[in-house]
Design a protein around this motif. Structure first.
Motif, PDB file in Angstrom:
ATOM      1  N   PHE A  21       0.845  -1.189   0.000  1.00  0.00           N
ATOM      2  CA  PHE A  21       0.000   0.000   0.000  1.00  0.00           C
ATOM      3  C   PHE A  21       0.880   1.238   0.000  1.00  0.00           C
ATOM      4  N   PRO A  22       0.358   2.360  -0.560  1.00  0.00           N
ATOM      5  CA  PRO A  22      -0.979   2.527  -1.146  1.00  0.00           C
ATOM      6  C   PRO A  22      -1.114   1.786  -2.473  1.00  0.00           C
ATOM      7  N   VAL A  23      -2.365   1.476  -2.836  1.00  0.00           N
ATOM      8  CA  VAL A  23      -2.647   0.834  -4.114  1.00  0.00           C
ATOM      9  C   VAL A  23      -3.785   1.581  -4.796  1.00  0.00           C
ATOM     10  N   THR A  24      -3.822   1.471  -6.103  1.00  0.00           N
ATOM     11  CA  THR A  24      -4.923   2.025  -6.883  1.00  0.00           C
ATOM     12  C   THR A  24      -5.493   0.908  -7.740  1.00  0.00           C
ATOM     13  N   VAL A  25      -6.803   0.688  -7.627  1.00  0.00           N
ATOM     14  CA  VAL A  25      -7.468  -0.357  -8.410  1.00  0.00           C
ATOM     15  C   VAL A  25      -8.547   0.276  -9.273  1.00  0.00           C
ATOM     16  N   THR A  26      -8.846  -0.382 -10.384  1.00  0.00           N
ATOM     17  CA  THR A  26      -9.929   0.061 -11.262  1.00  0.00           C
ATOM     18  C   THR A  26     -11.137  -0.830 -11.022  1.00  0.00           C
ATOM     19  N   ASP A  27     -12.260  -0.230 -10.625  1.00  0.00           N
ATOM     20  CA  ASP A  27     -13.425  -1.045 -10.287  1.00  0.00           C
ATOM     21  C   ASP A  27     -14.367  -1.209 -11.469  1.00  0.00           C
ATOM     22  N   ALA A  28     -15.535  -1.825 -11.223  1.00  0.00           N
ATOM     23  CA  ALA A  28     -16.466  -2.150 -12.299  1.00  0.00           C
ATOM     24  C   ALA A  28     -17.077  -0.921 -12.944  1.00  0.00           C
ATOM     25  N   SER A  29     -17.037   0.203 -12.269  1.00  0.00           N
ATOM     26  CA  SER A  29     -17.573   1.443 -12.840  1.00  0.00           C
ATOM     27  C   SER A  29     -16.542   2.165 -13.699  1.00  0.00           C
ATOM     28  N   GLY A  30     -15.329   1.611 -13.747  1.00  0.00           N
ATOM     29  CA  GLY A  30     -14.255   2.244 -14.505  1.00  0.00           C
ATOM     30  C   GLY A  30     -13.496   3.282 -13.708  1.00  0.00           C
ATOM     31  N   SER A  31     -13.854   3.454 -12.454  1.00  0.00           N
ATOM     32  CA  SER A  31     -13.190   4.442 -11.604  1.00  0.00           C
ATOM     33  C   SER A  31     -11.884   3.879 -11.049  1.00  0.00           C
ATOM     34  N   GLU A  32     -10.889   4.743 -10.944  1.00  0.00           N
ATOM     35  CA  GLU A  32      -9.648   4.369 -10.276  1.00  0.00           C
ATOM     36  C   GLU A  32      -9.762   4.776  -8.809  1.00  0.00           C
ATOM     37  N   ILE A  33      -9.662   3.793  -7.933  1.00  0.00           N
ATOM     38  CA  ILE A  33      -9.848   4.009  -6.506  1.00  0.00           C
ATOM     39  C   ILE A  33      -8.513   3.816  -5.802  1.00  0.00           C
ATOM     40  N   LYS A  34      -8.069   4.851  -5.085  1.00  0.00           N
ATOM     41  CA  LYS A  34      -6.809   4.758  -4.355  1.00  0.00           C
ATOM     42  C   LYS A  34      -7.082   4.388  -2.906  1.00  0.00           C
ATOM     43  N   ILE A  35      -6.365   3.374  -2.440  1.00  0.00           N
ATOM     44  CA  ILE A  35      -6.477   2.924  -1.052  1.00  0.00           C
ATOM     45  C   ILE A  35      -5.123   3.182  -0.401  1.00  0.00           C
ATOM     46  N   GLU A  36      -5.111   4.073   0.570  1.00  0.00           N
ATOM     47  CA  GLU A  36      -3.858   4.539   1.148  1.00  0.00           C
ATOM     48  C   GLU A  36      -3.155   3.493   1.998  1.00  0.00           C
ATOM     49  N   LYS A  37      -3.943   2.716   2.763  1.00  0.00           N
ATOM     50  CA  LYS A  37      -3.336   1.711   3.640  1.00  0.00           C
ATOM     51  C   LYS A  37      -4.243   0.493   3.735  1.00  0.00           C
ATOM     52  N   LYS A  38      -3.695  -0.578   4.263  1.00  0.00           N
ATOM     53  CA  LYS A  38      -4.455  -1.830   4.356  1.00  0.00           C
ATOM     54  C   LYS A  38      -5.730  -1.599   5.156  1.00  0.00           C
ATOM     55  N   PRO A  39      -6.904  -1.911   4.569  1.00  0.00           N
ATOM     56  CA  PRO A  39      -8.174  -1.674   5.261  1.00  0.00           C
ATOM     57  C   PRO A  39      -8.299  -2.500   6.541  1.00  0.00           C
ATOM     58  N   THR A  40      -8.825  -1.868   7.564  1.00  0.00           N
ATOM     59  CA  THR A  40      -9.080  -2.552   8.842  1.00  0.00           C
ATOM     60  C   THR A  40     -10.538  -2.467   9.256  1.00  0.00           C
ATOM     61  N   ARG A  41     -11.332  -1.659   8.517  1.00  0.00           N
ATOM     62  CA  ARG A  41     -12.759  -1.526   8.806  1.00  0.00           C
ATOM     63  C   ARG A  41     -13.512  -1.521   7.462  1.00  0.00           C
ATOM     64  N   ILE A  42     -14.022  -2.692   7.098  1.00  0.00           N
ATOM     65  CA  ILE A  42     -14.656  -2.880   5.791  1.00  0.00           C
ATOM     66  C   ILE A  42     -16.159  -3.038   5.960  1.00  0.00           C
ATOM     67  N   VAL A  43     -16.916  -2.314   5.137  1.00  0.00           N
ATOM     68  CA  VAL A  43     -18.361  -2.523   5.051  1.00  0.00           C
ATOM     69  C   VAL A  43     -18.653  -3.156   3.702  1.00  0.00           C
ATOM     70  N   SER A  44     -19.329  -4.294   3.717  1.00  0.00           N
ATOM     71  CA  SER A  44     -19.678  -5.010   2.488  1.00  0.00           C
ATOM     72  C   SER A  44     -21.165  -4.861   2.218  1.00  0.00           C
ATOM     73  N   LEU A  45     -21.505  -4.425   1.005  1.00  0.00           N
ATOM     74  CA  LEU A  45     -22.898  -4.172   0.652  1.00  0.00           C
ATOM     75  C   LEU A  45     -23.494  -5.260  -0.229  1.00  0.00           C
ATOM     76  N   MET A  46     -22.849  -6.423  -0.280  1.00  0.00           N
ATOM     77  CA  MET A  46     -23.364  -7.554  -1.041  1.00  0.00           C
ATOM     78  C   MET A  46     -22.826  -8.840  -0.422  1.00  0.00           C
ATOM     79  N   PRO A  47     -23.673  -9.855  -0.174  1.00  0.00           N
ATOM     80  CA  PRO A  47     -23.200 -11.101   0.440  1.00  0.00           C
ATOM     81  C   PRO A  47     -22.037 -11.754  -0.295  1.00  0.00           C
ATOM     82  N   SER A  48     -22.020 -11.692  -1.628  1.00  0.00           N
ATOM     83  CA  SER A  48     -20.915 -12.305  -2.365  1.00  0.00           C
ATOM     84  C   SER A  48     -19.600 -11.609  -2.043  1.00  0.00           C
ATOM     85  N   ASN A  49     -19.626 -10.272  -1.886  1.00  0.00           N
ATOM     86  CA  ASN A  49     -18.418  -9.547  -1.491  1.00  0.00           C
ATOM     87  C   ASN A  49     -17.924 -10.029  -0.129  1.00  0.00           C
ATOM     88  N   THR A  50     -18.867 -10.183   0.792  1.00  0.00           N
ATOM     89  CA  THR A  50     -18.525 -10.613   2.147  1.00  0.00           C
ATOM     90  C   THR A  50     -17.866 -11.983   2.126  1.00  0.00           C
TER      91      THR A  50
END
Length: 312
Positions: free
Chosen positions: A34-63
């Motif tokens: 980290f940091p990392v930048t990923v491209t998601d399904a919407s085509g957006s580039e999302i930057k994540i500064e550090k390893k996530p420690t508090r994740i909210v999942s909005l879909m059971p498959s993600n969880t």
């Protein structure tokens, strides 16, 4: 129920096709640092500064993917639909398909995993992003390749890229075994399968263009309703005329004694599946949640239909 199970064309795409072209930032994400930048399904580039420690999942498959990756301890919020693994039953709920934005924010997440099938909530995603919380939209997978891409995306986002690769490799190997065994089933040996999505009095089943139909084709079984498109409502008389060898109940884990209720249908007593006690309740969550358990669902379905081939 149709929304949850209606994932279509899983095998209609070439499983050996080349993955989508990666950006330099996506390749960086695969390093697990980290940091990392990923491209998601919407085509957006999302930057994540550090390893996530508090994740909210909005879909059971993600969880399920996050837990399979070994990052389940970081999940602080899930939907009301989440029920696997067992640990999620104790995790804070943020609503259903229409989640509660305020509840999500109250959990102080450093990563929110959304889903492309719920883009009606795009404004809510934007609201979360506006205050600096990364929101990753995970693809609505329609093929095994796209399932692999979802696992890779989440793996990169949570710093578990090597575990993601291991999971995908295992799924591919198990899928190859299924295909190899299925190739030995001749056309004369193929069984006709009635997949019941809803019980009486509304008998719904799946036709062409649905995920279950693709899986049946994959394991060399005939879909009793394969001449029809999508989701179809049958009368009891018309369903009986299909004369299936096997009956699969996708609602079986939510209805008490579902197989016995089918066996007790007086009009079905001469249907081969009923006469030969070939009525089975399947765990539909393994099919409608496009994560690591998907391959388990295919294996179980195959073993119900062809135990002599797939239970070895």
């Amino acid at each position: 129920m149709f929304t949850l199970i209606g994932c279509g064309n899983m095998e209609s795409k070439n499983e050996n096709s080349q993955p989508s072209k990666q950006t330099e930032s996506d390749q960086q994400a695969q390093s697990g640092s980290f940091p990392v930048t990923v491209t998601d399904a919407s085509g957006s580039e999302i930057k994540i500064e550090k390893k996530p420690t508090r994740i909210v999942s909005l879909m059971p498959s993600n969880t399920e993917i996050v837990f399979a990756l070994g990052a389940g301890d970081s999940v602080v919020g899930v939907t009301e639909w989440d029920n696997y693994p067992e640990e999620v039953l104790e995790i804070e709920k943020v609503g259903g398909l229409d989640f509660n934005v305020e509840k999500v924010l109250s959990l102080k997440p450093d990563l929110v995993l959304a889903h492309a099938s719920s883009m009606q909530n795009a404004n809510d995603y934007g609201q979360i992003r506006d205050i600096g919380i990364p929101v990753i939209v995970v693809p609505n997978a329609q093929s095994f390749n796209e399932v692999y891409e979802s696992i890779t995306l989440i793996g990169n986002a949570v710093g578990a890229n090597q575990e993601a690769e291991r999971i995908i490799d295992d799924m591919k190997k198990r899928l190859d075994v299924i295909k190899e065994k299925a190739s030995k089933i001749s056309e004369d040996e193929m069984k006709t399968v009635w997949v019941e999505i809803m019980p009486e009095p509304d008998l719904y089943t799946t036709g062409k263009g649905t995920f279950i139909d693709d899986i049946l084709n994959l394991i060399h079984a005939k879909n009793a309703a394969g001449a029809y498109e999508g989701w179809i409502k049958f009368t009891e008389e018309d369903a009986i005329l299909l004369n299936p060898d096997v009956i699969l109940l996708t609602y079986g884990f939510y209805v008490e004694n579902p197989t016995e209720k089918v066996y007790q249908r007086e009009a079905w007593k001469d249907v081969p599946a009923v006469k030969n006690k070939q009525v089975f309740a399947i765990d539909s969550d393994k099919f409608n949640r496009t994560g690591p358990r998907l391959i388990e669902g295919v294996e179980e379905l195959a073993s119900f239909i062809y135990p002599e081939v797939f239970s070895k």
